[in-house]
Design a protein around this motif. Structure first.
Motif, PDB file in Angstrom:
ATOM      1  N   SER A 123       0.821  -1.210   0.000  1.00 16.68           N
ATOM      2  CA  SER A 123       0.000   0.000   0.000  1.00 16.68           C
ATOM      3  C   SER A 123       0.860   1.267   0.000  1.00 16.68           C
ATOM      4  O   SER A 123       0.509   2.262  -0.626  1.00 16.68           O
ATOM      5  CB  SER A 123      -0.948   0.003   1.190  1.00 16.68           C
ATOM      6  OG  SER A 123      -0.229  -0.030   2.387  1.00 16.68           O
ATOM      7  N   THR A 147      -6.744  12.353  -0.517  1.00 17.32           N
ATOM      8  CA  THR A 147      -7.383  11.036  -0.549  1.00 17.32           C
ATOM      9  C   THR A 147      -6.365   9.927  -0.296  1.00 17.32           C
ATOM     10  O   THR A 147      -6.647   8.974   0.446  1.00 17.32           O
ATOM     11  CB  THR A 147      -8.088  10.817  -1.895  1.00 17.32           C
ATOM     12  OG1 THR A 147      -9.032  11.867  -2.103  1.00 17.32           O
ATOM     13  CG2 THR A 147      -8.793   9.490  -1.947  1.00 17.32           C
ATOM     14  N   LEU A 148      -5.188  10.038  -0.896  1.00 14.63           N
ATOM     15  CA  LEU A 148      -4.138   9.039  -0.650  1.00 14.63           C
ATOM     16  C   LEU A 148      -3.698   9.049   0.811  1.00 14.63           C
ATOM     17  O   LEU A 148      -3.536   7.984   1.427  1.00 14.63           O
ATOM     18  CB  LEU A 148      -2.935   9.297  -1.556  1.00 14.63           C
ATOM     19  CG  LEU A 148      -3.076   8.887  -3.005  1.00 14.63           C
ATOM     20  CD1 LEU A 148      -1.890   9.370  -3.813  1.00 14.63           C
ATOM     21  CD2 LEU A 148      -3.208   7.387  -3.117  1.00 14.63           C
ATOM     22  N   ALA A 152      -6.468   7.514   2.957  1.00 13.37           N
ATOM     23  CA  ALA A 152      -6.547   6.061   2.805  1.00 13.37           C
ATOM     24  C   ALA A 152      -5.453   5.362   3.606  1.00 13.37           C
ATOM     25  O   ALA A 152      -5.703   4.348   4.263  1.00 13.37           O
ATOM     26  CB  ALA A 152      -6.452   5.685   1.329  1.00 13.37           C
ATOM     27  N   LYS A 160      -6.007   2.943   6.869  1.00  7.86           N
ATOM     28  CA  LYS A 160      -5.416   1.599   6.875  1.00  7.86           C
ATOM     29  C   LYS A 160      -4.642   1.356   8.170  1.00  7.86           C
ATOM     30  O   LYS A 160      -4.789   0.316   8.806  1.00  7.86           O
ATOM     31  CB  LYS A 160      -4.490   1.434   5.677  1.00  7.86           C
ATOM     32  CG  LYS A 160      -3.753   0.118   5.654  1.00  7.86           C
ATOM     33  CD  LYS A 160      -2.751   0.107   4.510  1.00  7.86           C
ATOM     34  CE  LYS A 160      -1.964  -1.157   4.457  1.00  7.86           C
ATOM     35  NZ  LYS A 160      -1.028  -1.319   5.534  1.00  7.86           N
TER      36      LYS A 160
END
Length: 66
Positions: free
Chosen positions: A19, A51-52, A55, A59
């Motif tokens: 990721s 957004t990255l 995310a 996580k």
């Protein structure tokens, strides 16, 4: 190159995180396109980067609950 290993590994600093690799390559691609396009979209770039980051934060928040 120890800093690159630290960036791409998981919390245990031994296993590589897919990721993080996807996030890093996505950020590099978005930054390259942002610079090379004649009329860049600042709002779209900001939304994409945030957004990255969100995310990856979600996580790691979920992983800590295990």
């Amino acid at each position: 190159m120890e800093w690159l290993k630290h960036i791409l590994t998981a919390a245990d600093n031994q296993t590589y995180s897919l990721s993080k690799l996807i996030g890093l390559s996505g950020t590099a691609a978005m930054t390259y396109n942002f610079i090379k396009i004649g009329s860049p979209d600042f709002q779209g770039f900001g939304i994409g980067i945030s957004t990255l980051v969100a995310a990856l934060a979600a996580k790691y928040f979920v992983e800590d609950k295990k």
